[in-house]
Design an enzyme around this catalytic site. Structure first.
Site, PDB file in Angstrom:
ATOM      1  CB  SER A   5      -0.943   0.004   1.208  1.00 25.07           C
ATOM      2  OG  SER A   5      -0.204   0.010   2.413  1.00 25.07           O
ATOM      3  CG  ASN A   6       0.690   5.993  -1.316  1.00 24.26           C
ATOM      4  OD1 ASN A   6       0.757   6.896  -0.486  1.00 24.26           O
ATOM      5  ND2 ASN A   6       1.231   6.095  -2.517  1.00 24.26           N
ATOM      6  CB  SER A   7       4.281   6.191   1.968  1.00 25.78           C
ATOM      7  OG  SER A   7       3.990   7.316   1.152  1.00 25.78           O
TER       8      SER A   7
END
Length: 510
Positions: A191-193
């Site tokens: 997943s995105n930061s």
């Protein structure tokens, strides 16, 4: 500056923008500057007396443009698209001219009501479940946030407050601080930061669960983590799934995740920042599976919808859960029409109080391009990515790391990670195209994304010529060094090829 000067300055600025975008293909996508370049070109204090607007506009070319990375360039292939379009630019200009701050209906009725309209338009365009529309009978609806990061944070904070209230109701013996200390959230390690950052801001740990070999997070993995946490006395709060992960544009299994979340009463949010634009395509209908069971989702219009940054759509199945969590009111914010279902006060749906008139540029873009124009734009990006994918497959020196997904192709030169690093550095030094690396299970690879609003097939060919020619030069240089040092065998292992055979294969393909 009076209205007369504004007209002159504004017209000149529009001409400048039009010329910039028309000719952007001719410029290197990356700037040729070093850190601190701008500090040496500008004075340390603002001017005491007004300066002529022509001088200011001249400094845009002299000072600012040399330090721009050209995100709208057809040679931009890093990250995901950050799009714009002429209608969107006009909408942004009009919104700035009106200068409204729409934190309540009375502060600018058009600002609130146009947002209701365009969010329902967009929900229908993307074929989202009807309960996400303001016009539905339920408490759902959509709101424009600034970014996916904001949307995810809103979902995480609202889910946290709901979980605390619900758990304390059934466990009154526990203090609020004791309950908050047990909270836990979940997402994928792909997943995105921004999801991990949301956990930091919410003071709640987010467990990054291992995705499968196909980069997908599934319900069985989530179930195992939740059962483990429940047994340890922790309180599961929210799972943030992704449709279109940053690294490989993988799609988490929303159907299996939603079943687990329903069983354990865990909020399910879907971050579809990039892939959400493909919901509008019938050929991508599989992406919408399970969305009828999620609590909230977000999608960035500034990626696929030709609306400039910032503009992130967020939908809630039950907006009351967010409003109840965020409602901090003052007497000076109230008005007599508060509480009417079709005119929400969007300040309760977001982190800040003030809000921009973003709906205006969305409305103008949708009207001037039309639904079919937007669908065609998404399809064009997909077709151009397919073109690039075929170029990779035809050159035996390269390999795909993941299946092509929408406008993203993940690939690498065969060999160890150092080859990928050196190839990317050569491309960055030349500044003709811009890509970035990603990594999974210790393997580094290159991400090639179709980004520009006017990218053409010839731009894909240009990018590929840059990539393959730089690998050819890299191989030739390292081959020469290896032959001089007598380490040809080590070099062959480095590239995982036999140099003479591979070069012959490449020459034949030309």
């Amino acid at each position: 500056m009076d209205a007369k000067e504004f007209r002159e300055f504004g017209k000149a600025a529009i001409d400048y923008i039009a010329d910039y975008l028309e000719n952007i293909r001719d410029d290197d996508v990356l700037p040729n500057v070093e850190p601190g370049y701008l500090l040496d070109l500008l004075p340390t204090e603002m001017p005491e007396e007004p300066e002529a607007w022509k001088d200011v506009l001249g400094d845009i070319s002299r000072v600012i443009k040399p330090g721009l990375t050209h995100w709208q360039s057809p040679h931009m292939h890093a990250y995901y698209p950050t799009s714009t379009s002429y209608p969107s630019i006009v909408g942004e200009m009009l919104a700035s001219g009106f200068g409204v701050i729409g934190f309540s209906w009375i502060c600018s009725p058009a600002c609130t009501e146009l947002e209701v309209v365009v969010m329902d338009w967009l929900a229908k365009f993307l074929k989202l479940p009807a309960h996400f529309q303001h016009a539905s009978d339920g408490p759902g609806g959509g709101v424009i946030q600034g970014s996916a990061s904001e949307a995810v944070l809103v979902a995480v904070l609202a889910a946290r407050e709901q979980a605390v209230a619900n758990y304390r109701e059934s466990h009154p013996e526990l203090s609020e601080s004791e309950v908050r200390g047990r909270l836990v959230a979940y997402s994928s390690d792909q997943s995105n930061s921004c999801i991990e950052k949301a956990g930091v801001l919410a003071a709640m740990p987010i467990r990054l669960l291992p995705a499968g070999e196909d980069f997908v997070l599934r319900g069985d993995t989530l179930r195992g983590a939740i059962e483990e946490d429940v047994a340890a006395g922790r309180i599961p709060v929210i799972c943030v799934a992704t449709l279109g992960t940053t690294g490989t544009c993988a799609y988490d299994d929303i159907e299996s995740l939603s079943a687990v979340c329903e069983e354990f009463k865990v909020w399910l949010h879907v971050d579809a920042a990039y892939a959400g634009g493909a919901f509008a395509l019938e050929e991508c209908s599989d992406l919408r599976k399970g969305l009828d069971r999620v609590d909230s989702l977000n999608f960035n219009l500034h990626k696929f919808m030709l609306v400039n940054f910032d503009c992130s759509a967020m939908w809630l199945r039950d907006a009351n859960k967010v409003v109840d969590s965020f409602n901090v009111d003052r007497i000076y914010l109230k008005h007599k029409h508060e509480g009417q279902s079709q005119i929400p006060d969007f300040r309760h749906w977001q982190i800040p109080l003030g809000r921009r008139f973003r709906a205006l540029k969305v409305w103008i873009t949708f009207r001037t391009l039309g639904a079919e124009g937007l669908r065609n734009h998404v399809r064009k990006h997909i077709e151009l990515a397919k073109q690039f994918e075929q170029l990779v497959l035809k050159d035996s020196r390269f390999e795909l790391v993941a299946p092509r997904a929408l406008g993203l192709v993940c690939f690498r030169p065969k060999g160890d990670n150092e080859i990928t690093t050196q190839l990317l550095q050569r491309l960055m030094d030349r500044k003709k195209i811009y890509m970035v690396k990603a990594e999974h299970a210790g393997r580094q690879f290159l991400r090639f994304v179709v980004c520009g609003m006017d990218t053409k097939a010839s731009d894909i060919d240009f990018a590929w010529q840059e990539i393959e020619s730089q690998l050819t030069d890299l191989q030739a240089e390292q081959s020469l060094v290896a032959r001089k040092s007598g380490n040809v065998g080590d070099l062959a292992q480095h590239f995982q090829i036999h140099l003479s055979t591979e070069n012959a294969t490449h020459e034949k393909s030309q």
